[in-house]
Design a protein around this motif. Sequence first.
Motif, PDB file in Angstrom:
ATOM      1  N   GLU B 313       0.719  -0.963   0.510  1.00  0.00           N
ATOM      2  CA  GLU B 313       0.130   0.127  -0.379  1.00  0.00           C
ATOM      3  C   GLU B 313       0.867   1.306  -0.001  1.00  0.00           C
ATOM      4  O   GLU B 313       0.341   2.093  -0.862  1.00  0.00           O
ATOM      5  CB  GLU B 313      -0.596  -0.141   0.825  1.00  0.00           C
ATOM      6  N   ARG B 314       2.346   1.017   1.065  1.00  0.00           N
ATOM      7  CA  ARG B 314       3.077   2.485   0.446  1.00  0.00           C
ATOM      8  C   ARG B 314       3.543   2.722  -0.161  1.00  0.00           C
ATOM      9  O   ARG B 314       3.191   3.390  -0.781  1.00  0.00           O
ATOM     10  CB  ARG B 314       3.734   1.622   2.275  1.00  0.00           C
ATOM     11  N   ASP B 315       3.756   1.427  -1.082  1.00  0.00           N
ATOM     12  CA  ASP B 315       4.633   1.221  -2.364  1.00  0.00           C
ATOM     13  C   ASP B 315       3.466   2.177  -3.438  1.00  0.00           C
ATOM     14  O   ASP B 315       3.624   3.078  -4.333  1.00  0.00           O
ATOM     15  CB  ASP B 315       5.336   0.141  -2.569  1.00  0.00           C
ATOM     16  N   GLU B 320       1.810   6.539  -7.471  1.00  0.00           N
ATOM     17  CA  GLU B 320       0.503   7.354  -7.736  1.00  0.00           C
ATOM     18  C   GLU B 320       0.656   8.816  -7.634  1.00  0.00           C
ATOM     19  O   GLU B 320       0.324   9.426  -8.335  1.00  0.00           O
ATOM     20  CB  GLU B 320      -0.858   7.147  -6.893  1.00  0.00           C
ATOM     21  N   ALA B 321       1.816   8.778  -6.549  1.00  0.00           N
ATOM     22  CA  ALA B 321       1.744  10.598  -6.391  1.00  0.00           C
ATOM     23  C   ALA B 321       2.788  10.604  -7.273  1.00  0.00           C
ATOM     24  O   ALA B 321       2.361  12.145  -8.027  1.00  0.00           O
ATOM     25  CB  ALA B 321       2.553  11.015  -4.838  1.00  0.00           C
ATOM     26  N   GLU B 322       3.500   9.698  -7.967  1.00  0.00           N
ATOM     27  CA  GLU B 322       4.583  10.562  -9.353  1.00  0.00           C
ATOM     28  C   GLU B 322       3.085  10.766  -9.931  1.00  0.00           C
ATOM     29  O   GLU B 322       3.600  11.721 -11.358  1.00  0.00           O
ATOM     30  CB  GLU B 322       4.801   9.336  -9.277  1.00  0.00           C
ATOM     31  N   ARG B 752      -5.391  16.718  -5.394  1.00  0.00           N
ATOM     32  CA  ARG B 752      -5.386  14.768  -5.051  1.00  0.00           C
ATOM     33  C   ARG B 752      -4.171  14.733  -4.853  1.00  0.00           C
ATOM     34  O   ARG B 752      -3.742  14.352  -4.158  1.00  0.00           O
ATOM     35  CB  ARG B 752      -5.620  14.345  -6.286  1.00  0.00           C
ATOM     36  N   SER B 753      -3.271  15.443  -5.467  1.00  0.00           N
ATOM     37  CA  SER B 753      -1.705  15.783  -4.670  1.00  0.00           C
ATOM     38  C   SER B 753      -1.886  15.694  -3.161  1.00  0.00           C
ATOM     39  O   SER B 753      -0.922  15.422  -2.519  1.00  0.00           O
ATOM     40  CB  SER B 753      -1.321  16.469  -5.196  1.00  0.00           C
ATOM     41  N   ALA B 754      -2.534  16.782  -2.576  1.00  0.00           N
ATOM     42  CA  ALA B 754      -1.811  16.941  -1.144  1.00  0.00           C
ATOM     43  C   ALA B 754      -2.651  15.877  -0.469  1.00  0.00           C
ATOM     44  O   ALA B 754      -1.947  15.505   0.611  1.00  0.00           O
ATOM     45  CB  ALA B 754      -2.875  18.121  -1.112  1.00  0.00           C
ATOM     46  N   THR B 755      -3.619  15.167  -0.969  1.00  0.00           N
ATOM     47  CA  THR B 755      -4.596  13.981  -0.363  1.00  0.00           C
ATOM     48  C   THR B 755      -3.150  13.296   0.046  1.00  0.00           C
ATOM     49  O   THR B 755      -3.234  11.837   1.041  1.00  0.00           O
ATOM     50  CB  THR B 755      -5.724  13.131  -1.077  1.00  0.00           C
ATOM     51  N   LEU B 756      -2.877  12.271  -1.047  1.00  0.00           N
ATOM     52  CA  LEU B 756      -1.415  11.683  -1.224  1.00  0.00           C
ATOM     53  C   LEU B 756      -0.603  11.400  -0.280  1.00  0.00           C
ATOM     54  O   LEU B 756      -0.328  10.633   0.280  1.00  0.00           O
ATOM     55  CB  LEU B 756      -1.225  11.185  -2.935  1.00  0.00           C
ATOM     56  N   ALA B 757       0.075  12.659  -0.467  1.00  0.00           N
ATOM     57  CA  ALA B 757       0.881  13.143   0.577  1.00  0.00           C
ATOM     58  C   ALA B 757       0.642  12.314   1.771  1.00  0.00           C
ATOM     59  O   ALA B 757       0.878  11.709   2.872  1.00  0.00           O
ATOM     60  CB  ALA B 757       1.993  14.881   0.971  1.00  0.00           C
ATOM     61  N   LEU B 758      -0.943  13.317   2.154  1.00  0.00           N
ATOM     62  CA  LEU B 758      -0.555  12.964   3.657  1.00  0.00           C
ATOM     63  C   LEU B 758      -1.172  11.484   3.946  1.00  0.00           C
ATOM     64  O   LEU B 758      -0.724  10.385   5.212  1.00  0.00           O
ATOM     65  CB  LEU B 758      -2.063  12.742   4.177  1.00  0.00           C
ATOM     66  N   LYS B 759      -1.436  10.980   3.027  1.00  0.00           N
ATOM     67  CA  LYS B 759      -2.135   8.776   2.998  1.00  0.00           C
ATOM     68  C   LYS B 759      -0.321   8.543   2.557  1.00  0.00           C
ATOM     69  O   LYS B 759       0.032   7.172   3.588  1.00  0.00           O
ATOM     70  CB  LYS B 759      -2.645   8.404   1.775  1.00  0.00           C
ATOM     71  N   ARG B 760       0.580   8.396   2.565  1.00  0.00           N
ATOM     72  CA  ARG B 760       2.509   8.320   2.199  1.00  0.00           C
ATOM     73  C   ARG B 760       2.915   7.714   3.631  1.00  0.00           C
ATOM     74  O   ARG B 760       3.058   7.171   4.341  1.00  0.00           O
ATOM     75  CB  ARG B 760       3.468   9.080   1.201  1.00  0.00           C
ATOM     76  N   GLU B 761       2.363   8.948   4.428  1.00  0.00           N
ATOM     77  CA  GLU B 761       3.237   9.428   6.091  1.00  0.00           C
ATOM     78  C   GLU B 761       2.185   7.964   6.350  1.00  0.00           C
ATOM     79  O   GLU B 761       2.327   6.860   7.914  1.00  0.00           O
ATOM     80  CB  GLU B 761       2.418  10.653   6.931  1.00  0.00           C
ATOM     81  N   GLU B 762       0.764   7.684   6.477  1.00  0.00           N
ATOM     82  CA  GLU B 762       0.201   7.532   7.316  1.00  0.00           C
ATOM     83  C   GLU B 762       0.883   5.724   6.706  1.00  0.00           C
ATOM     84  O   GLU B 762       0.982   4.625   7.455  1.00  0.00           O
ATOM     85  CB  GLU B 762      -1.223   6.812   6.787  1.00  0.00           C
TER      86      GLU B 762
END
Lengths: 393, 1054
Positions: B313-315, B320-322, B752-762
């Motif tokens: 999930e992390r990968d 997706e952010a890229e 969407r980019s802002a949301t993915l940044a938060l999800k990566r930390e989780e």
Amino acid sequence: MKLIHTADIHLDTSYAWAARPGVIYGAGFGTRRRQNLRSVFQGMMQRASEWPADAVFIAGDLFELDRLQWDTVAFLREMFELIRPIPVFIAAGECDPCTNASPYVCEEWPPNVHIFRKPVWSQVELPGLNAVVHGMGFDQTAPESNPLAEGLALEADGRTHIAVAHGAERGHLPPGAHEVMSFPAKAMDRPGLSYLALGHFHEVTPISRCTHTAIGYPGSPEGHGFAAPGIHYYLEVELGNEDGPVVRPVSSSRTVFERRELDCTDVNSSSALTERVEALRKDGPARALQVVLTGRAPRGLQSWLNDAMARAADAFEMLAWLDRTVGSDELEMLARQSTSLGAFAERMVKELADAPDDARRRALRRTAEVGIAAYRNDVPPLPGARGTERAVS
Amino acid sequence: MRVRQVHIDGYGRFSNRSLSFERGLQVIVGPNEQGKSTLRCFITDMLYGQKQGVNARAYQEANDLRRPWQPAERYGGKLGYELDGGQRFEVDRVFARDGEAILVFDDGGADITGTFRAFGNGEVDFAGTHLGLAKEVFVGVATISHLSLDDLGDHDALERIREKLAALADSGSEGGSAAMALDALAKRVTAIGGDDDRTRPLPSARARLVLLDHELSQARELREQMMQLRSERRTLREELSRKRGDREAVDESLLLVDRHELARLLREAEALKERIDTATKHCFALGAVREFPLEKLEDLRHAENLLNTAILERDRTVREAEQLAAQLTEERDLLGGAPDDYADVPADLAERHREATDACREARTEVDRIQARLDEANEGLAEAQATVADLPDFARLSADPVEWITQLVTSFDVARRSRDEETAHLEKITAELDHRRAEIARSHALFKEHKDFLDLAREFELERRIREEQASQQASLLQTLEGQREEAEEKLASYKLLAFLCALFLAGMSAAWFFTQKQVMFIPMGVLAGAVLFYVLNMLLLAKRVSSLKTQLAAPEPAPEEGEEEQEDEEPPEPGVIERLLAESGCETVRELEALFEEYREASAELTACIEVFHDQEERAEESEQRMPQLLDHYRKTFEKMGETIETEDDVQRAASNAIGRYQEYREAKRRVTDQRAQIERIRGEERKLQASLKETEATLSAVDAEVLAFLETCRFDTTAYEGAKAALDAYVARNAELRDRRTRIAMLEERSATLALKREEDETDVRTCEKALEELLSEAGVRSVAQWHVVAKQAREYQEVWERRVNLERELSDALDGRDLNELRAEVAGFGSLPEPPETTRDTLSRQRAELEQSIAELKEQEHTLHVTLTERGAGMRPVAEIEEERAEAERLVAELELELESTSYAMALIEDIARDKHARIAPELARRAGEHLGAITNGAYSEVRIGRDLGISVPIPERHDGGERPEKFLSKGTVDQIYLSLRLALTQCISETGESVPMLLDDPLANYDDARLERTMRLLAELGRDNQMFLFTCREDVVRAAEAVHAPVIRL
């Protein structure tokens, strides 16, 4: 070897023949008589058990199939069980033929009972007695074949051969008996056959003039009517004696049918006739008496005959009478009078002389009796039905 | 009979006493108790004895009563009597019971006892033989005692006398009349009972017999049924026995199968036991991993999966952010320098432009459609006009061509049918004509030449009659001649004989004269010669006459016929015609020929009439035939105008049908031309309206286009690149929509980019948590890695499997042994020894068979039980057949006896009634005559008539009352009644004897109520009667003795 030989017991027979004019008997006569037959049979079985007999032979007409009560079958089973293991050999006879409906076929019998059911000779070996029993029976009232007339083929094997069958030996046929499965004695008088136990004749009848085989009829062990009066027997037979078979009749009657004559010529009243009849009573077994009235009929005989006999009947199991008196002169005497009674009597005499048959003669005789009695204001009472105690037939 | 004397040896009071009696009346007198009745009884007993009947040996009571009072030599005596014929007899009797004897001797002293009939009781019927009376009758009739008179009474005396008289006449006893007998018999018949009286013995017995018959038949029927049931039960028992045998066989097979099964079970148990031991050893070897937490396997796998999932999930979030960053960059590049403000097209302008454009397009479409319809109408008009041009012009032919053509066809058919009918009628008449001609041909051939046949026939008949009369006359003449000839021949023969005789006598006389020469003989000789001459002459005349007659009889035809024959020769035709006609026609008589001629005449007339009809019809048929071609030619021309061709008559109908069809086609085409023209006019009007509307719509559209272009220029939109205002407007609208979409998409990518940044930390946090949980699990199992965990877990599972297998084996063993102990099983199997081969059938099959057998046996038992119950039930209510038969026989016997009684009694009644009536009728007149005489004698004529009816009814006319009246005894004295009775008894005694022998009368003082005069007259009467019948008058009265003495009757005093 000791044998009991009997036949023609006719259990459950009917005594309807007794219901005729000139016969008096008590209420339940038939029932008592049938019970007597059972008692007589029971007595024979007890004798077989006590003697003891080596075998019992019943040569036909043990019962009357047409009237058989099924409690009689139970009675017979009980009797045969009683004498077990004494073997009982039954030849089916004219009145108890071995039809499909016969208890001989339908019912189960104790193992000591052997029934010869077919009109062909068959045999049963008795190893313990070194004997062979041959027999044949009726499969219908009048079988088509007659093994008795054809004879019995035997081989000399040193054993005792006995045969049992139901049939009429022609040379000793009693008057009035009908020929059924008839045969001449010589047909069964065979070397090697020690004894032929027969049934059909109701009176004890040894068959004479036989050289090899003892042949005999025991008669019915209890009288069935006035046709075969007197004391009745069954036979005790001993075989294997040096002097040959010993056949011994043993009285078994409980009621003796008897016929006696009574001369009425000087009988002048009903009470006199009663006294004369009562005088014929004897001690011993119960009597069934048939009185043959002879002589010249006294005047009024017919009018008081019934009453006189009814009074006398208390002394007998059955009282019957045959009026063989010579016709009264009274009718002819009256016929000579120049009165209307005389004319009536004359007419009766003439019609009686011209009567074509007995029935008409009987009716005319009764007409004359009633008519004359009416002139004399002395009409006889009417015939009545069977009473509670005794009946006047 | 007359009793001459008695000698009483001993009888009652009498002992050794002799008495003699006279022929007629005698009086025996004595005081009471002196033996009058004893003497009377002695006489009776001597004649008839003392027995109770003719057969009974028993004695009457008198035997004791009359025993000698005093010692006597014997109880009995003697009696001598004499019959009317003069024969004398003597009876010697002993009444003593121990020495009873009776002897009868004739007058010579000979014992004739044996000549009389002897009864069974020893009595001898000498008195009955001689008197013709039985004892009862003698005692009843001949003995008139005072006892008989005492009960007559004052009232109904004659009726009582009648009864007594009837009883005496009927039975000789006062107590036994036929009426009483009939009454007794009638009561007996009633007592027996008829069909209507159910309570009487006979109907009761009959009813009982019917019931017993019914019961017997039911019992027999029941016996048959029970026999059938028992037979069925026997069959069931046999079947049951067989089934039980089968079950035993199955049981044996099952036992064998079971033993084999036990042996097999033991073998299997031994094998299981061995496998359990092996498994136990294996478990022991793997004992180290027995406690390994295999149950944590799932936890381990879960933790491992969670870790792997978190890393993945992390990968994915990183990838997706890229990608989102690259897309954002691309969108921003595409937007470039586009203006940010642009105006939307006004809504009403766009709507008005769209409506104007749609209205213009619709107007053009309508104009095109109306043009198409106009072209189509023009084409239909042209087509209809062409059709009309191709068809005949029916308008010129008729106003209604269909009706006209139909009328033409109808007219033609009428003409044609008329011609056919006329022709057919002609043929029919022709056939009839031929038939008539054929019928008449034979008669015509006979009579065509003889129209005057009737005249000829009349003449012929007249001549025939004349001939018959002549023949009759000739036959009569011949008969007369034949008679004359026969007569002449007879006379001739007579004359010959007479002539011969006379000649013979003459010759005799001549010979006599020759020998005697007496002249006196010339006279007879002359007479004889004359006679001879006379007879000879007559002979000659008769001979000539006979010859003449024979000649006449022999002549073949009489003269008149010859004359007629000549006439016939002269005129042969007429009679010949009739005879020829008779021969040719086959008629037997002229009458038949005349009838035939009449028929011929009638038939000829009818033929003539028929010919006339034929000619008329021929003319009509010819006329019809000639008219048809003209008509056909006219029709041919007419139908040519309508385009049809007619060749024959049959074409007319077809041409008419075709013409009507053409006309209908013509009419349709004309209608279509009219319709198309009207439609063209209508379409052209519509087209004009649509063209005007189109112009108006196009003007409106041009105005709106100008307004659109002005707006686009205002928005600085280049419209030159587009054709028309509409295309420019559409392009302007499309460009504005595209710019709006792109700006929206860039905004979304940035979010969407802002949301993915938060999800990566989780995701990074999750990965670390999962790694920690997995490490804890491994440490619990005592392993360092997941791989090592799996190796140890495999060993632990193997241990578990072996252990479970062992447990299962133990369970299998336990199940196989089914609670048995293995050692016991081993011992049991060892006890079987060597087992035979098992049956081929399986145990299941055997068990099934056994179950089926059990079921069959149960069913059979049930059936047998049912039969047993049925038999018991039916047998319980059944009386023994023998008992019913006995009861029925008893009832039958009773019915027969009662019927015999009824028959006998009825017959006795009928006989007695007939006999008594006859007897009474016969005896009554004689009885009345004699009784009247006697009564007249006794009463001196005061009562001289006794009337006795056929029923023996008695009446006595009383002179003073001048009638017979009812119950005259009311007016009669007791004495008179006694006298009437005495008269009747005397008369009856006189009448009663069958043999005609006079009967002695024993009168026991019957004169008690008589006055002196009547006593005297009675005595005279008795004396007179005593001349025929001996009279014994027993009395104790002296006046009676005196009266007897007055008539010279002997008196015997006791």
